[in-house]
Write a protein that holds these residues in place. Structure first.
Motif, PDB file in Angstrom:
ATOM      1  N   LEU A  83       0.817  -1.213   0.000  1.00 13.73           N
ATOM      2  CA  LEU A  83       0.000   0.000   0.000  1.00 13.73           C
ATOM      3  C   LEU A  83       0.853   1.266   0.000  1.00 13.73           C
ATOM      4  O   LEU A  83       0.314   2.368  -0.027  1.00 13.73           O
ATOM      5  CB  LEU A  83      -0.938  -0.005   1.202  1.00 13.73           C
ATOM      6  CG  LEU A  83      -2.040  -1.068   1.165  1.00 13.73           C
ATOM      7  CD1 LEU A  83      -2.798  -1.097   2.478  1.00 13.73           C
ATOM      8  CD2 LEU A  83      -2.982  -0.817   0.009  1.00 13.73           C
ATOM      9  N   GLY A  84       2.192   1.140   0.084  1.00 17.06           N
ATOM     10  CA  GLY A  84       3.073   2.301   0.014  1.00 17.06           C
ATOM     11  C   GLY A  84       3.578   2.780   1.366  1.00 17.06           C
ATOM     12  O   GLY A  84       4.238   3.809   1.437  1.00 17.06           O
ATOM     13  N   VAL A 116       8.943   3.889  -8.560  1.00 20.78           N
ATOM     14  CA  VAL A 116       9.405   3.551  -9.890  1.00 20.78           C
ATOM     15  C   VAL A 116       8.505   4.239 -10.897  1.00 20.78           C
ATOM     16  O   VAL A 116       7.283   4.152 -10.820  1.00 20.78           O
ATOM     17  CB  VAL A 116       9.398   2.021 -10.104  1.00 20.78           C
ATOM     18  CG1 VAL A 116       9.867   1.679 -11.507  1.00 20.78           C
ATOM     19  CG2 VAL A 116      10.242   1.337  -9.056  1.00 20.78           C
ATOM     20  N   LEU A 117       9.137   4.940 -11.862  1.00 14.59           N
ATOM     21  CA  LEU A 117       8.383   5.670 -12.877  1.00 14.59           C
ATOM     22  C   LEU A 117       8.481   4.939 -14.203  1.00 14.59           C
ATOM     23  O   LEU A 117       9.478   4.297 -14.504  1.00 14.59           O
ATOM     24  CB  LEU A 117       8.939   7.088 -13.020  1.00 14.59           C
ATOM     25  CG  LEU A 117       8.946   7.931 -11.744  1.00 14.59           C
ATOM     26  CD1 LEU A 117       9.609   9.274 -12.021  1.00 14.59           C
ATOM     27  CD2 LEU A 117       7.557   8.129 -11.206  1.00 14.59           C
ATOM     28  N   GLU A 157       1.916   1.375 -11.413  1.00 13.15           N
ATOM     29  CA  GLU A 157       0.926   0.830 -10.490  1.00 13.15           C
ATOM     30  C   GLU A 157       1.592  -0.253  -9.644  1.00 13.15           C
ATOM     31  O   GLU A 157       2.519  -0.930 -10.099  1.00 13.15           O
ATOM     32  CB  GLU A 157      -0.244   0.234 -11.269  1.00 13.15           C
ATOM     33  CG  GLU A 157      -1.029   1.244 -12.061  1.00 13.15           C
ATOM     34  CD  GLU A 157      -1.760   2.235 -11.180  1.00 13.15           C
ATOM     35  OE1 GLU A 157      -2.265   1.823 -10.118  1.00 13.15           O
ATOM     36  OE2 GLU A 157      -1.799   3.413 -11.543  1.00 13.15           O
ATOM     37  N   PRO A 158       1.139  -0.452  -8.433  1.00 16.11           N
ATOM     38  CA  PRO A 158       1.754  -1.501  -7.598  1.00 16.11           C
ATOM     39  C   PRO A 158       1.634  -2.887  -8.217  1.00 16.11           C
ATOM     40  O   PRO A 158       2.475  -3.745  -7.996  1.00 16.11           O
ATOM     41  CB  PRO A 158       0.988  -1.430  -6.279  1.00 16.11           C
ATOM     42  CG  PRO A 158       0.240  -0.161  -6.300  1.00 16.11           C
ATOM     43  CD  PRO A 158       0.126   0.288  -7.716  1.00 16.11           C
TER      44      PRO A 158
END
Length: 192
Positions: A119-120, A131-132, A140-141
């Motif tokens: 969940l971050g 991460v981009l 997205e996770p």
């Protein structure tokens, strides 16, 4: 030559005991075979095909058949409902066991930590990295990165494919909505 011995017929023997159906009463005349014409002078009384007793019997059988048919239909309908309810109960019990298993998993601190990271959330003192993708948007996770060994270099198109695309583009240029359409000017038409 051997003697011809014949056994006496039923009616030719001595008369013994008499009683109901035996002896003295004259026998009724034999019925004519099916398909033969009756003898003149004898009248044959036709029996009705459907007597009163037979009609009552048919009526009773019909009433019983209707009552059993409606009972059988109700039984089959209730049986179907019962099977559907049993299937629903089995599904609910499976769902309950899955929820109980999930509840036991949440009691494990390692599982709680893993879910929090997904969940971050980070632990105190840790640094979070995002991460981009190639557009600069965060992944997205649930997104998975491709394996670099599986991703090969892009194959560039051959030069003649680019040349042919240029020829096709020249034959059908895209229309620019900002420019007015071209009109031919004849000597008889005036330009406005």
């Amino acid at each position: 030559m051997p003697e011809n011995r014949r056994t006496p017929s039923r009616g030719s023997g001595p008369r013994g005991r008499t009683g109901p159906g035996r002896g003295g009463a004259p026998r009724p005349a034999a019925r004519p075979a099916a398909g033969s014409t009756p003898r003149p002078g004898t009248s044959r009384r036709r029996r009705p095909r459907l007597t009163g007793r037979a009609a009552v019997l048919v009526l009773v059988v019909a009433v019983l058949a209707v009552s059993y048919a409606s009972s059988a239909r109700a039984y089959l309908q209730q049986r179907g409902e019962l099977d559907a309810l049993r299937a629903d109960i089995a599904e609910k019990e499976a769902s309950i066991s899955d929820l109980e298993r999930e509840m036991r998993r949440w009691e494990d601190p390692a599982y709680v930590t893993q879910e929090a990271r997904e969940l971050g959330y980070v632990m105190p003192g840790e640094t979070s990295y995002v991460v981009l993708d190639e557009d600069g948007e965060p992944l997205e996770p649930a997104a998975e990165l491709a394996d670099p060994d599986e991703v090969g270099p892009e194959v560039e198109p051959a030069f003649w494919e680019d040349a042919w695309a240029s020829v096709l583009l020249a034959g059908n240029p895209p229309r620019n909505p900002g420019t007015p359409p071209l009109t031919e000017i004849d000597g008889s038409e005036e330009q406005q």
